[in-house]
Every structure is written in C-alpha cells, then in structure tokens.
Design an enzyme around this catalytic site. Structure first.
Site, PDB file in Angstrom:
ATOM      1  N   HIS A 312       1.196  -7.542  -8.571  1.00  0.00           N
ATOM      2  CA  HIS A 312       1.607  -6.250  -9.140  1.00  0.00           C
ATOM      3  C   HIS A 312       1.780  -6.410 -10.645  1.00  0.00           C
ATOM      4  O   HIS A 312       2.224  -7.445 -11.116  1.00  0.00           O
ATOM      5  CB  HIS A 312       2.940  -5.799  -8.523  1.00  0.00           C
ATOM      6  CG  HIS A 312       3.207  -4.339  -8.692  1.00  0.00           C
ATOM      7  ND1 HIS A 312       3.734  -3.828  -9.847  1.00  0.00           N
ATOM      8  CD2 HIS A 312       2.974  -3.293  -7.859  1.00  0.00           C
ATOM      9  CE1 HIS A 312       3.848  -2.508  -9.716  1.00  0.00           C
ATOM     10  NE2 HIS A 312       3.387  -2.157  -8.527  1.00  0.00           N
ATOM     11  N   ASP A 370       1.517  -2.128  -0.483  1.00  0.00           N
ATOM     12  CA  ASP A 370       0.324  -1.896   0.343  1.00  0.00           C
ATOM     13  C   ASP A 370       0.105  -2.955   1.408  1.00  0.00           C
ATOM     14  O   ASP A 370      -0.762  -2.799   2.267  1.00  0.00           O
ATOM     15  CB  ASP A 370      -0.914  -1.845  -0.573  1.00  0.00           C
ATOM     16  CG  ASP A 370      -0.854  -0.620  -1.475  1.00  0.00           C
ATOM     17  OD1 ASP A 370      -0.936  -0.772  -2.698  1.00  0.00           O
ATOM     18  OD2 ASP A 370      -0.670   0.481  -0.930  1.00  0.00           O
TER      19      ASP A 370
HETATM   20  C1  SDX Z   1      -0.187  -0.225  -6.313  1.00  0.00           C
HETATM   21  O1  SDX Z   1       1.454   0.153 -11.007  1.00  0.00           O
HETATM   22  C2  SDX Z   1       2.059   0.513  -9.896  1.00  0.00           C
HETATM   23  O2  SDX Z   1       3.220   0.758  -9.880  1.00  0.00           O
HETATM   24  C3  SDX Z   1       1.109   0.626  -8.679  1.00  0.00           C
HETATM   25  C4  SDX Z   1       1.824   0.884  -7.324  1.00  0.00           C
HETATM   26  C5  SDX Z   1       2.467   2.267  -7.275  1.00  0.00           C
HETATM   27  O3  SDX Z   1       3.395   2.449  -6.468  1.00  0.00           O
HETATM   28  O4  SDX Z   1       1.983   3.177  -8.009  1.00  0.00           O
HETATM   29  O5  SDX Z   1       2.803  -0.117  -7.084  1.00  0.00           O
HETATM   30  C6  SDX Z   1       0.798   0.867  -6.157  1.00  0.00           C
HETATM   31  O6  SDX Z   1      -1.221   0.009  -6.902  1.00  0.00           O
HETATM   32  C7  SDX Z   1       0.154  -1.611  -5.826  1.00  0.00           C
HETATM   33  C8  SDX Z   1      -0.961  -2.653  -6.189  1.00  0.00           C
HETATM   34  C9  SDX Z   1      -2.053  -2.507  -5.114  1.00  0.00           C
HETATM   35  N1  SDX Z   1      -3.243  -3.352  -5.489  1.00  0.00           N
HETATM   36  C10 SDX Z   1      -3.540  -4.448  -4.784  1.00  0.00           C
HETATM   37  O7  SDX Z   1      -2.827  -4.928  -3.880  1.00  0.00           O
HETATM   38  C11 SDX Z   1      -4.874  -5.082  -5.187  1.00  0.00           C
HETATM   39  C12 SDX Z   1      -4.692  -6.600  -5.325  1.00  0.00           C
HETATM   40  N2  SDX Z   1      -3.820  -6.861  -6.512  1.00  0.00           N
HETATM   41  C13 SDX Z   1      -4.434  -6.889  -7.758  1.00  0.00           C
HETATM   42  O8  SDX Z   1      -5.745  -6.636  -7.971  1.00  0.00           O
HETATM   43  C14 SDX Z   1      -3.525  -7.079  -8.951  1.00  0.00           C
HETATM   44  O9  SDX Z   1      -2.477  -7.862  -8.579  1.00  0.00           O
HETATM   45  C15 SDX Z   1      -3.011  -5.803  -9.589  1.00  0.00           C
HETATM   46  C16 SDX Z   1      -4.148  -4.893  -9.943  1.00  0.00           C
HETATM   47  C17 SDX Z   1      -2.093  -5.109  -8.647  1.00  0.00           C
HETATM   48  C18 SDX Z   1      -2.236  -6.191 -10.835  1.00  0.00           C
HETATM   49  O10 SDX Z   1      -3.150  -6.681 -11.719  1.00  0.00           O
HETATM   50  P1  SDX Z   1      -2.718  -7.216 -13.176  1.00  0.00           P
HETATM   51  O11 SDX Z   1      -1.287  -6.937 -13.454  1.00  0.00           O
HETATM   52  O12 SDX Z   1      -3.726  -6.740 -14.153  1.00  0.00           O
HETATM   53  O13 SDX Z   1      -2.758  -8.750 -12.993  1.00  0.00           O
HETATM   54  P2  SDX Z   1      -4.051  -9.605 -13.144  1.00  0.00           P
HETATM   55  O14 SDX Z   1      -5.186  -8.958 -12.416  1.00  0.00           O
HETATM   56  O15 SDX Z   1      -4.216  -9.954 -14.584  1.00  0.00           O
HETATM   57  O16 SDX Z   1      -3.631 -10.917 -12.315  1.00  0.00           O
HETATM   58  C19 SDX Z   1      -2.889 -11.944 -12.926  1.00  0.00           C
HETATM   59  C20 SDX Z   1      -3.449 -13.193 -12.296  1.00  0.00           C
HETATM   60  C21 SDX Z   1      -4.958 -13.326 -12.442  1.00  0.00           C
HETATM   61  O17 SDX Z   1      -5.251 -14.704 -12.384  1.00  0.00           O
HETATM   62  P3  SDX Z   1      -5.499 -15.503 -13.799  1.00  0.00           P
HETATM   63  O18 SDX Z   1      -6.566 -14.724 -14.563  1.00  0.00           O
HETATM   64  O19 SDX Z   1      -4.157 -15.480 -14.521  1.00  0.00           O
HETATM   65  O20 SDX Z   1      -5.941 -16.874 -13.391  1.00  0.00           O
HETATM   66  O21 SDX Z   1      -3.212 -13.157 -10.860  1.00  0.00           O
HETATM   67  C22 SDX Z   1      -4.459 -13.111 -10.186  1.00  0.00           C
HETATM   68  C23 SDX Z   1      -5.510 -12.689 -11.206  1.00  0.00           C
HETATM   69  O22 SDX Z   1      -6.774 -13.218 -10.846  1.00  0.00           O
HETATM   70  N3  SDX Z   1      -4.283 -12.117  -9.128  1.00  0.00           N
HETATM   71  C24 SDX Z   1      -4.682 -12.276  -7.878  1.00  0.00           C
HETATM   72  C25 SDX Z   1      -4.245 -11.130  -7.205  1.00  0.00           C
HETATM   73  N4  SDX Z   1      -3.620 -10.321  -8.059  1.00  0.00           N
HETATM   74  C26 SDX Z   1      -3.650 -10.929  -9.256  1.00  0.00           C
HETATM   75  N5  SDX Z   1      -5.365 -13.277  -7.263  1.00  0.00           N
HETATM   76  C27 SDX Z   1      -5.594 -13.109  -5.954  1.00  0.00           C
HETATM   77  N6  SDX Z   1      -5.198 -12.029  -5.212  1.00  0.00           N
HETATM   78  C28 SDX Z   1      -4.529 -11.031  -5.825  1.00  0.00           C
HETATM   79  N7  SDX Z   1      -4.156  -9.984  -5.103  1.00  0.00           N
END
Ligand code: SDX
Length: 436
Positions: A312, A370
């Site tokens: 998140h 989720d």
């Molecule tokens: C919702 O914003 C809100 O409030 C949203 C929400 C709401 O109520 O409105 O809470 C609802 O959207 C919840 C999130 C649902 N999405 C998912 O579950 C999809 C999977 N998660 C992600 O794609 C990700 O975690 C995000 C999009 C939620 C957050 O992305 P960020 O903050 O841009 O973080 P990032 O992608 O930069 O990740 C940081 C690191 C990265 O690795 P490095 O580049 O540092 O090596 O963590 C890794 C990412 O690759 N990473 C994951 C991951 N989420 C982040 N690796 C594997 N699996 C994951 N789920």
C-alpha cells in the site's frame, strides 16, 4: 493550520533562497506551503505519483500508515465497523457527525425513497453486450445520471448538492445490481422499501420474480461491514480523480463516474478481483505446494508477478481494514459451513509466509483491504467480476463527501498541475507536407 515555523529553500544555481510557511494539521505530517514557489522562483516541484504531496486539506478521513490507523471524522474504523451501520457512516462522512436516532430514521427513509432509478435507464443498458464487464457498465450508468437528473446539476446550490448525495448513495446499489442482472440475463429486481440498505442490495442482486428471497442476517451484516470498510480513504487515486474532475465545476455524477473509472484499475480497486484470480490460479496449480514457487516469481522483478492484495502506498503496517475483513471472512465462511474453504486457507498461508519473508518485511508489504475481500464476497455469492462494483458502491459516499468538501471550500481552484518538459526544442516544419 499556520505555525511560526518556516521552510527555507536555498539554491546552488544563483536563485535567491526563499522561505515558505509550514502548516500543521490536527495530526499527521506538517506540510510546506509552496503555493508561491513558481511565482517566487520560476521553478516547479517534481513529484510524479504524489509520494510527498498533499493535494488539499481535509477534515474527513485520516490514515496513519505506520500505526495502521484509519479514522473517519475522528472515529476509528474498528469501532465504526462493529457499532454502526453503513448508512450511519454515510451520514457521518457527509455531515461530519454520527446522526441522532430521530434524524437517522428520517435520513434512512429519504435514502430508501430514492433507491429506484429512472425507468429509462434500463433502455440505456440495452446497448451493452451481455458479456460487458460490469465496471464498464457501471461507469456509464453513473455518468448517465447527469442526463436522467438534470434538476440537480447546479453545484453551487446546497439543496442540489444534498439531493445529488442522496441520489448517488441510494441508486448505486440499484445500478450495481442492474449491471449484474444484465450480465446474467435475468430480469432486474426493483428495490423494496421495507428492507434496510444492505438487505435491499442483496435482494436486488439475488432475488428473482419466481420465488421469495430472504437474505441471511449474518451475510447481510457482513455485506454492510464490507461497505463501511471501503467507504473512504483520504486522497487515494480515485478520490483524487473525483476532486480533480469535480474542480472544473462539472456535475457530481460526472466527477463520480470518473472515480468509478479510475477505481477499476488492478493497482487500485480492481485488486480484489485480481487477488481472488491469483489465489484461484495458485490453487489450480497445486495450492499450498505451489506457494513457494509463486512467491519466488513475485520476488523476481522480471516476472511481472505481484502478490495482489498486498502492499500500500500509505500503510507500512497492517491495513486495519484487512484485519476486520479477515474476521468478517471467517464469520461468513463459518455461517455457511465453509470454514475449510481451501482458498481461505491458502490466503492465510500466503499471508503468514509473506509476513515472515525478508522481501516483504523490508518493503513493509502487508495485506491491504483487497486481500480478503474477494474471498468473503465470493462466499456471499458475488461473482468475481462484480467485486470492484461493490467497492465502487461503498466508495461513492467517500467520493461524494470529498467532492462536497472541495466545492464548498471558498479557496478551491480548478486543479492544473504543470510538468517537466523533456521533448524536442522548437523546430521548423520544412516545406509543405500536405495540400491545404
Ligand atoms: C487500494 O491509496 C489507497 O488508499 C488505495 C486503497 C483505497 O482504499 O482507496 O487502499 C485501495 O487500492 C489498495 C491497494 C490494492 N492494490 C493491490 O493490492 C495491488 C498490489 N499492490 C501494489 O501494486 C502496490 O503495493 C501498490 C500499488 C498498492 C502501492 O504501490 P507503491 O506505493 O507505488 O509502491 P511500489 O509499487 O513502489 O512498491 C514498493 C516496492 C517495489 O519494490 P522495489 O522497486 O522497491 O524493489 O514494493 C514492491 C515493488 O515492486 N511491491 C510489491 C507489491 N507491492 C509493492 N511486490 C510484490 N507484490 C506486491 N503486491
């Protein structure tokens, strides 16, 4: 909000240093008020993804990502989810206070008597393919409300703001149920005024004209709690979309339709559908025996695999909604005699493994709202393709409350970010390239 403190920005390119006021909220990070930065320095800030940017001030919802705290108008989500109905939470988010009993009864009746949609809306549906994704249909239906309710488009009228609020939260369950019924070729079920909000929704989703349908009260309570857990979440992607879209002065129906469209993405509200599909795929590939292999793929950046339902932008601790959703999931599965549901067991195993794995621990990746919501919705009989529609139904109150807060702020302006231009410098078109 103002404080005596200032931020001083100095430059090594000869630009004179400048001072900016620091603003302090009720709680949470202070902000540097840089609204005069461009006028004073000719420079922009650069913050793609808005990782360090507060786009507004708001009194509605507060999240502390490190503590895993979520407050709606100051009340912890854990207390609201257990002690209040979703409709009471709608009242709280829109008006700012929990309703006194007498006022709530009046509000509930007002919402109930707006649950029917314009009869012509069903003809707008007929143009869609039956296999259209329900979110595509819902985006259109919400936008079409501006066509069906032209008497509440004046965003400067408090009365029209309020009737649009009531129409949106009252008609979303009806439109979501219509999107579902259309996709399975069943007749639409009209709302019943004798039912409460969540019972009415489940009745419109699962009843048919051929037999009586009485929702299970345990499942209704779970549905109502799912709505509360999804109601608002400060300036997430879809809420920011609603604010930016609404800042042009467009109708609330159009701004909320933009929010629905944004929510559909798998990185945002579409994650619940993607998460259940991920769990079902792992189960099909061998279940728990295959979890290790899957997790290795997730940690391999080139695989493109993500543990959906994890991570998140704000929560760097447990998403408090995930814990409540897991409890709700267990209640529903036990009520339905599905306590040994393999997908639920797989999800809990994945969560345990992820919480002990360095890759996730270092990146502070925890289950988000989720991760369990798909499992409980599937148990409630909601098809996977409808999960994000349920999220949109619930988030409508958050979108409307944030839209109202913005358009009633005397200082609000149309949102218009700038950019860092990295394209071609000016160049000439040589010769005539087409005959005028
Ligand atoms: C919702 O914003 C809100 O409030 C949203 C929400 C709401 O109520 O409105 O809470 C609802 O959207 C919840 C999130 C649902 N999405 C998912 O579950 C999809 C999977 N998660 C992600 O794609 C990700 O975690 C995000 C999009 C939620 C957050 O992305 P960020 O903050 O841009 O973080 P990032 O992608 O930069 O990740 C940081 C690191 C990265 O690795 P490095 O580049 O540092 O090596 O963590 C890794 C990412 O690759 N990473 C994951 C991951 N989420 C982040 N690796 C594997 N699996 C994951 N789920």
């Amino acid at each position: 909000m103002t404080t005596d403190h200032k931020a001083i920005l100095s430059f090594t390119d000869g630009t004179p240093s400048v001072e900016f006021p620091m603003l302090k909220g009720t709680t949470g990070p202070d902000v540097i008020d840089i609204r005069k930065l461009y006028a004073q320095t000719g420079k922009f800030t650069y913050d793609t993804g808005f990782l360090s940017t507060a786009s507004c001030d708001s009194t509605i919802t507060y999240i502390d990502g490190d503590k895993g705290q979520l407050l709606y108008r100051g009340y912890p989500i854990e207390q609201l989810a257990v002690n209040c109905s979703f409709l009471e939470v709608c009242y709280l988010l829109y008006y700012g206070e929990l309703p006194p009993e007498s006022e709530f009864k009046e509000f509930e009746q007002l919402v109930i008597h707006h649950t029917m949609v314009h009869e012509q809306m069903q003809f707008a549906m007929r143009g869609f393919r039956r296999d259209s994704h329900p979110m595509a249909i819902l985006t259109s239906l919400v936008g079409s409300m501006a066509a069906f309710y032209p008497d509440s488009l004046d965003i400067n009228s408090p009365e029209q703001q309020d009737i649009s609020f009531v129409r949106l939260i009252a008609k979303m369950p009806t439109m979501v149920a219509m999107s579902y019924k259309y996709s399975i070729g069943q007749p639409y079920i009209y709302p019943k005024n004798s039912l409460d909000y969540a019972s009415n929704f489940m009745h419109m989703m699962f009843a048919t004209p051929c037999e009586e349908y009485t929702p299970n009260p345990v499942l209704v309570r779970a549905m109502d709690r799912i709505f509360t857990l999804h109601a608002d979440h400060e300036q997430n992607a879809s809420t920011s979309t609603v604010r930016l879209c609404g800042s042009s002065g467009t109708s609330p129906f159009s701004a909320i339709a933009a929010g629905v469209a944004c929510l559909w993405g798998p990185a945002h509200g579409g994650a619940n559908q993607a998460c259940l599909e991920m769990l079902e795929q792992i189960q099909a590939e061998g279940g728990l025996a295959k979890v290790g292999e899957f997790m290795e793929r997730v940690k391999d950046k080139n695989s493109g695999a993500r543990l959906m339902g994890f991570g998140h932008r704000v929560y760097k601790n447990f998403d408090p909604r995930a814990k409540l959703m897991q409890e709700t999931c267990r209640e529903v599965l036990d009520e339905l005699g599905l306590g040994n549901d393999p997908i639920f067991k797989l999800a809990m195993a994945l969560e345990k493994i992820a919480l002990e794995d360095d890759y996730f621990v270092q990146r502070k990746l925890y289950p988000n709202v989720d991760f369990y919501s798909g499992i409980v919705q599937r148990a409630l009989g909601i098809p996977t393709s409808m999960f994000t529609c349920i999220f949109a139904l619930a988030r409508t109150i958050g979108w409307v409350a944030q839209w109202k807060e913005m358009i009633t702020d005397p200082e609000y302006k149309i949102g218009r970010p700038r950019q860092l231009y990295t394209g071609h410098p000016e160049r000439a078109v040589h010769g005539k390239r087409s005959r005028a």
